[in-house]
Design a protein around this motif. Structure first.
Motif, PDB file in Angstrom:
ATOM      1  N   SER A 337       0.881  -1.261   0.064  1.00 41.04           N
ATOM      2  CA  SER A 337      -0.063  -0.083   0.100  1.00 41.04           C
ATOM      3  C   SER A 337       0.836   1.303   0.032  1.00 41.04           C
ATOM      4  CB  SER A 337      -0.875  -0.129   1.216  1.00 41.04           C
ATOM      5  OG  SER A 337      -1.518   1.168   1.285  1.00 41.04           O
ATOM      6  N   TRP A 528      -7.861   4.420  -4.334  1.00 44.37           N
ATOM      7  CA  TRP A 528      -8.193   3.453  -3.131  1.00 44.37           C
ATOM      8  C   TRP A 528      -9.799   3.307  -2.969  1.00 44.37           C
ATOM      9  CZ3 TRP A 528      -4.011   0.484  -2.429  1.00 44.37           C
ATOM     10  CH2 TRP A 528      -3.021   1.221  -2.193  1.00 44.37           C
ATOM     11  N   SER A 529      -9.868   1.965  -2.729  1.00 42.93           N
ATOM     12  CA  SER A 529     -11.224   1.447  -2.556  1.00 42.93           C
ATOM     13  C   SER A 529     -11.646   1.708  -1.137  1.00 42.93           C
ATOM     14  CB  SER A 529     -11.599   0.210  -2.873  1.00 42.93           C
ATOM     15  OG  SER A 529     -12.751  -0.279  -2.513  1.00 42.93           O
ATOM     16  N   HIS A 532     -10.496  -0.901   1.138  1.00 40.61           N
ATOM     17  CA  HIS A 532      -8.916  -1.125   1.314  1.00 40.61           C
ATOM     18  C   HIS A 532      -8.655  -0.802   2.882  1.00 40.61           C
ATOM     19  CE1 HIS A 532      -4.667  -0.617   0.458  1.00 40.61           C
ATOM     20  NE2 HIS A 532      -4.617   0.689   1.206  1.00 40.61           N
ATOM     21  N   LEU A 539      -6.116  -5.381   0.420  1.00 43.18           N
ATOM     22  CA  LEU A 539      -5.393  -4.418  -0.616  1.00 43.18           C
ATOM     23  C   LEU A 539      -6.402  -4.219  -1.671  1.00 43.18           C
ATOM     24  CD1 LEU A 539      -2.762  -2.864  -0.928  1.00 43.18           C
ATOM     25  CD2 LEU A 539      -2.478  -4.317  -2.879  1.00 43.18           C
ATOM     26  N   ALA A 540      -7.100  -3.108  -1.679  1.00 45.60           N
ATOM     27  CA  ALA A 540      -8.382  -2.770  -2.520  1.00 45.60           C
ATOM     28  C   ALA A 540      -8.198  -1.520  -3.296  1.00 45.60           C
ATOM     29  CB  ALA A 540      -9.529  -2.958  -2.021  1.00 45.60           C
ATOM     30  N   PHE A 541      -8.224  -1.464  -4.552  1.00 42.64           N
ATOM     31  CA  PHE A 541      -8.229  -0.198  -5.135  1.00 42.64           C
ATOM     32  C   PHE A 541      -9.280  -0.363  -6.441  1.00 42.64           C
ATOM     33  CE2 PHE A 541      -4.703  -2.599  -6.661  1.00 42.64           C
ATOM     34  CZ  PHE A 541      -4.724  -2.669  -7.874  1.00 42.64           C
ATOM     35  N   ILE A 565      -9.045  -6.519  -5.633  1.00 43.18           N
ATOM     36  CA  ILE A 565      -9.018  -6.827  -4.142  1.00 43.18           C
ATOM     37  C   ILE A 565      -8.210  -8.085  -3.868  1.00 43.18           C
ATOM     38  CG2 ILE A 565     -11.440  -7.962  -4.271  1.00 43.18           C
ATOM     39  CD1 ILE A 565     -12.119  -6.844  -1.444  1.00 43.18           C
TER      40      ILE A 565
END
Length: 608
Positions: A337, A528-529, A532, A539-541, A565
């Protein structure tokens, strides 16, 4: 004077999935690194070569890459696997001929694949005509001025000019014996003794390399990967330094300090990342811009902090720089991240695209690094005496890492064998090692041979199909043993057991590249989601494209948002509602049917 080949140039985008006439091809290209001596052997002598690359071009086309980057194939005594160049305009007979290079370039372009070649400007081979001329002349001669020759310290010049160390171990200075048999000057070699550093303050050196650029551009190449791009300029006088060895610098993180100014930062070593190195690349950029087929340059610049790397891609300089901060982040949600966040910040500062890379010919393969007890560690090598990676776990994480890397906007690099899930050869015996790093450290450093093992093409063929088994007339031949032995684990991972096989690593990569092209993710907008949560290992975007055209049909597609994700944590993760599955890193195509993402996996989800 050599007449340039009529090699064709690729002037249209390799993928029909895009219709972006104002976007340069390299902005979002997926580039596959070919290590020629280990890719494919076309003549059965145990060493990979250019005809072998040409013969496997259909494989690369099936995979769907936009370009290939080839490590050096120039004339060389091969003391450092070709990074000791004796003639930049000739092909080493081990790899073929100049005509073979032309044929390979033509075959790549016919397949819609661009060609990037390695350029080694920091040093030559000690067998290069220039260095041989320097040894034959006296101190102060024009021939010696092309390199870094200096008088030694001490009463009789018996001590090296500075305390600098070679990256491969030992001192960075070697003393020559003059024509009269007396001990003479010292010459600088930041790597092996057979790799003397060029003096880039010398106009003749600069003129020569501009001519080399034009030689290969005229033959149709589409770009250059610049080796040791940060090392060309040395501080005058060769001052002693607390930090004495050029190494693979791990990012020190100064970019997190809001008061940090990368333009006034003093490099840690007087022989890397000196400000005047950028003069060289500004001139090279003018050379490249004089050609009409959009040639590019990518810098191998192991410098810290990250924002110093991005100085190499300021307007008018290089087009790309390898993102080693991302490479060394490992399998850790918080480290990844941070690397991604800082990369976008630094790239925006100079108006450049990002690059993403997980492995190359100088690093332990990430499939093996991710299988260690600490999957964020960055070992210099792995031997039979070290902790042995969990190959299955490492491969599962590597599959997920591919979804992260190839989901990020920018350009992505794939090291040959990544698409097969190949591990490091972690039990390679000392008698088989060839890396000068191993020998100059008396075996204390394992060297890089473990990631350079010849590829497996056919599970049941000799040498797993790496070497050709027929001569030019079609007669059956027995191929020589590969230049490095392959581990038994390569059999199950051979290309013929993966291409077209649902759930294989190859088919995962092929599908990722297909979707990436269809949705134009490489030029999409990153955010970024809300999901996240790196502290929980999530880890999520999101990446939102600007529309595009469907692969093959040419039909327009609307703008879409993809949620990438990844679950780097220890517990299953509930997937968010309102999304359609695009792709999972898991072998089972129905793995997400229960709406959960198991640990060490990732998914691409389309927003409904």
């Amino acid at each position: 004077m050599t007449t340039p080949s009529p090699a064709t140039r690729l002037t249209t985008p390799p993928s029909e999935a895009r219709n972006r006439p104002t976007t340069p091809w390299w902005v979002d290209a997926v580039i596959y690194q070919v290590y020629p001596r280990s890719f494919a052997d076309g003549n059965g002598d145990g060493m990979g070569d250019l005809p072998g690359v040409t013969a496997r071009m259909d494989y690369l086309q099936t995979l769907g890459v936009d370009a290939i980057w080839l490590s050096p194939f120039y004339l060389s005594p091969q003391h450092d696997a070709g990074y000791d160049v004796a003639d930049y305009r000739a092909v080493d007979p081990r790899f073929g001929t100049l005509e073979d290079a032309d044929a390979m370039i033509d075959a790549a372009h016919a397949a819609g694949i661009r060609v990037i070649v390695d350029l080694v400007p920091n040093h030559t081979s000690s067998e290069h005509a220039w260095f041989q001329a320097a040894l034959a002349t006296s101190p102060g001669s024009p021939e010696r001025a092309r390199y870094h020759f200096a008088e030694g310290r001490g009463e009789h010049g018996e001590l090296p000019p500075s305390n600098w160390l070679s990256t491969f171990g030992g001192g960075a200075w070697s003393r020559v014996t003059e024509a009269d048999g007396t001990p003479g000057q010292w010459y600088l070699h930041l790597f092996d003794t057979t790799q003397p550093d060029l003096n880039w303050e010398n106009p003749e050196v600069r003129e020569e390399f501009e001519a080399i650029l034009r030689f290969w551009l005229d033959r149709g190449v589409d770009g250059f990967r610049v080796d040791v791009a940060h090392g060309l300029i040395k501080k005058p006088g060769y001052p002693d330094s607390e930090h004495t060895r050029m190494g693979m610098v791990v990012d020190a993180g100064e970019d997190d300090d809001p008061t940090f100014d990368p333009d006034t930062f003093e490099p840690l070593m007087p022989f890397i990342d000196q400000d005047r190195v950028h003069e060289v690349y500004r001139q090279w950029r003018r050379v490249l811009d004089s050609y009409d087929h959009e040639p590019m340059m990518v810098a191998e610049a192991w410098v810290a902090p990250l924002s110093r790397t991005f100085r190499y891609v300021r307007p008018g300089e290089m087009h790309q720089a390898f993102n080693f901060t991302y490479l060394v982040a490992g399998w850790d949600a918080q480290s990844l991240s941070s690397a991604i966040e800082r990369s976008f910040t630094a790239a925006e500062r100079v108006g450049a695209p990002n690059t993403w890379v997980l492995s190359n010919h100088d690093t332990v393969r990430h499939t093996s690094r991710y299988g260690l007890t600490d999957p964020s560690s960055y070992p210099a090598g792995i031997t039979a005496d070290d902790e042995q990676p969990d190959e299955e776990l490492g491969r599962r994480r590597a599959r997920a890492a591919a979804l992260i890397e190839l989901g990020l906007p920018g350009s992505a690099y794939i090291y040959q064998g990544d698409e097969l899930g190949l591990p490091e050869h972690t039990t390679l015996a000392a008698e088989h090692r060839q890396d000068p790093y191993f020998f100059r450290t008396d075996g204390e450093e394992p060297g890089r041979d473990g990631c350079r093992i010849p590829l497996p093409w056919e599970a049941d063929a000799p040498a797993y199909g790496f070497s050709a088994t027929a001569d030019d007339d079609g007669a059956s031949t027995a191929p020589a043993s590969p230049w490095l032995p392959q581990p038994e684990s390569f059999r199950a991972l051979a290309a013929d057991r993966q291409v077209g096989v649902e759930g294989s690593v190859f088919e995962l990569y092929r599908r990722l590249l297909e979707i990436r092209g269809e949705l134009d993710l490489g030029t999409g907008t990153f955010a970024w989601s809300e999901h996240h949560d790196p502290e929980r290992g999530v880890l999520a975007f999101t990446v939102t494209n600007g529309g595009g055209h469907h692969l093959g049909s040419g039909e327009p597609i609307p703008a879409r948002t993809v949620l990438v994700i990844a679950n780097l944590g220890a517990e299953p993760l509930d997937l968010p509602a309102g999304h359609a599955k695009a792709l999972s890193s898991l072998e089972d195509p129905d793995a997400l049917a229960d709406g959960r993402l198991v640990p060490n996996s990732a998914a691409w989800l389309l927003q409904a």
